[in-house]
Design an enzyme around this catalytic site. Structure first.
Site, mmCIF file in Angstrom:
data_model
loop_
_atom_site.group_PDB
_atom_site.id
_atom_site.type_symbol
_atom_site.label_atom_id
_atom_site.label_comp_id
_atom_site.label_asym_id
_atom_site.label_seq_id
_atom_site.Cartn_x
_atom_site.Cartn_y
_atom_site.Cartn_z
ATOM 1 N N SER A 46 55.677 8.445 -1.493
ATOM 2 C CA SER A 46 56.434 8.674 -0.261
ATOM 3 C C SER A 46 55.600 9.433 0.758
ATOM 4 C CB SER A 46 57.711 9.467 -0.574
ATOM 5 O OG SER A 46 58.499 8.794 -1.530
ATOM 6 N N THR A 47 54.903 10.463 0.293
ATOM 7 C CA THR A 47 54.061 11.265 1.182
ATOM 8 C C THR A 47 52.944 10.428 1.788
ATOM 9 O OG1 THR A 47 54.485 13.116 -0.313
ATOM 10 C CG2 THR A 47 52.783 13.430 1.364
ATOM 11 N N TYR A 135 59.367 6.750 -11.436
ATOM 12 C CA TYR A 135 59.501 7.601 -10.247
ATOM 13 C C TYR A 135 60.983 7.769 -9.957
ATOM 14 C CZ TYR A 135 58.176 9.185 -5.468
ATOM 15 O OH TYR A 135 57.979 9.889 -4.296
ATOM 16 N N LYS A 163 58.479 11.117 -13.100
ATOM 17 C CA LYS A 163 58.342 12.050 -11.981
ATOM 18 C C LYS A 163 59.740 12.396 -11.510
ATOM 19 C CE LYS A 163 56.220 12.374 -7.342
ATOM 20 N NZ LYS A 163 57.391 12.540 -6.458
ATOM 21 N N THR A 165 61.785 13.798 -9.084
ATOM 22 C CA THR A 165 62.026 14.275 -7.721
ATOM 23 C C THR A 165 63.529 14.421 -7.535
ATOM 24 O OG1 THR A 165 60.022 13.106 -7.031
ATOM 25 C CG2 THR A 165 61.428 13.957 -5.293
ATOM 26 N N GLY A 187 58.979 17.169 -9.209
ATOM 27 C CA GLY A 187 58.704 16.463 -7.966
ATOM 28 C C GLY A 187 59.170 17.166 -6.714
ATOM 29 N N ASP A 189 58.454 20.635 -4.679
ATOM 30 C CA ASP A 189 57.551 21.784 -4.633
ATOM 31 C C ASP A 189 58.300 23.111 -4.606
ATOM 32 O OD1 ASP A 189 56.190 19.473 -4.126
ATOM 33 O OD2 ASP A 189 55.138 20.184 -2.361
ATOM 34 N N GLU A 190 59.482 23.114 -3.975
ATOM 35 C CA GLU A 190 60.232 24.360 -3.816
ATOM 36 C C GLU A 190 60.845 24.869 -5.112
ATOM 37 O OE1 GLU A 190 62.835 21.087 -1.860
ATOM 38 O OE2 GLU A 190 60.738 21.390 -2.437
ATOM 39 N N SER A 206 54.202 17.031 -2.251
ATOM 40 C CA SER A 206 53.741 16.722 -0.894
ATOM 41 C C SER A 206 52.906 17.835 -0.295
ATOM 42 C CB SER A 206 54.947 16.453 0.010
ATOM 43 O OG SER A 206 55.738 15.400 -0.468
#
Length: 300
Positions: A46-47, A135, A163, A165, A187, A189-190, A206
């Protein structure tokens, strides 16, 4: 699987003014993040604006990343498309370029049964002989997997892992606990630190292209049992992520890279270029991110 531990930037796709891939900038991003201690790369996700790229551009991108990396670390390529046949064709086009695994979002737009989706992944693994990373990104794909469904998928030969996310840490913890021989990637980052706390050992993200060193530092602090430092670094990351999300995360990541000295161009239209005030906001956020951080705090 130790080779799939650590930070894997979901790498952006640098573009020139004609929306063609800028391989020089791509190399700069890869070398920069390798120096920061990342463990591998996830390409054409996606990124990377995968579904805005032409098929030949996605193939070019995967081959370019693999050629730059030259086997120094694993490269996972997202080759998912809307049909099994075209996805296999994409996978076959990059299978011999030096990548470690392939990945794909579940087929979407049309409604498919679980068996149809599972067969999609079986067909990918069988056609290429390469390990396949599922994914799981329900917000973007519209396909929501139940925990039992994912556990069933992960029992199949050829499936490397998933993954995740998703913010469902209960699901992620269950996958880690019950599928110890599979790789479960965080997936988002936060929630890197919360994911580590439930047993995850790797993350695809990302923002790792712009602050990979800080995110590497989170894992090092966690592994050393220094939770105060790990929470502090995660907090710094989350403050940056909030700014990126407010501006628009993919254009904003390219904006930060430009501030850091690597011009990756704009995102593909219909994404719009950043405004002057966006760059000012990003500069201030980047200063706050690294303010007072030392080599010791980042685990260097």
């Amino acid at each position: 699987m130790k080779k799939y531990e650590g930070i894997f930037p979901a790498i952006i796709t640098p573009m020139d003014e004609n929306e063609e891939i800028n391989e020089k900038a791509l190399e700069q991003v890869i070398e920069k993040t390798l120096k920061q201690g990342v463990s591998g790369f996830y390409v054409s996700g996606s990124t990377g604006e995968s579904f805005l790229l032409r098929d030949e551009q996605r193939i070019q991108l995967v081959k370019a990343v693999a050629g730059i990396v030259k086997g120094r670390c694993p490269v996972i390529a997202n080759i998912g498309t809307f049909s099994t046949k075209s996805t296999i064709k994409m996978a076959e086009a990059v299978a011999d370029c030096g990548i470690s695994a392939i990945s794909a979002v579940p087929p979407f737009y049309f409604s498919y049964s679980n068996e149809e989706i599972l067969q999609y992944y079986r067909d990918l693994a069988g056609a290429t002989g390469m390990p396949v990373l599922i994914y799981n990104i329900p917000k973007m794909s519209g396909v929501s997997f139940g925990t039992d469904e994912l556990l069933g998928f992960l029992q199949n030969d050829g499936i490397l892992g998933v993954k995740q996310t998703t913010m469902d840490l209960m699901q992620t913890e269950t996958l880690v606990r019950k599928c110890g021989d599979r790789v479960i990637f965080n997936g988002h980052d936060e929630i890197w630190l919360p994911a580590l706390s439930v047993g995850v050992r790797a993350s695809i993200g990302s923002t790792f292209s712009i602050m990979g060193d800080v995110c590497v530092g989170i894992k090092k602090a966690f592994d050393e049992g220094n939770m105060e430092r790990a929470r502090f670094l995660q907090g710094r990351c989350n403050e940056m992520i909030k700014v990126l999300l407010d501006i628009g995360i993919f254009p904003a990541i390219k904006g930060v890279l430009k501030i850091q000295g690597i011009d990756c161009g704009n995102c593909i239209k219909p994404f719009q270029p950043l405004k002057a005030e966006d760059y000012k906001t990003l500069e201030k956020a980047l200063e706050r991110l690294y303010d007072g951080l030392t080599d010791e705090m980042l685990g260097r």
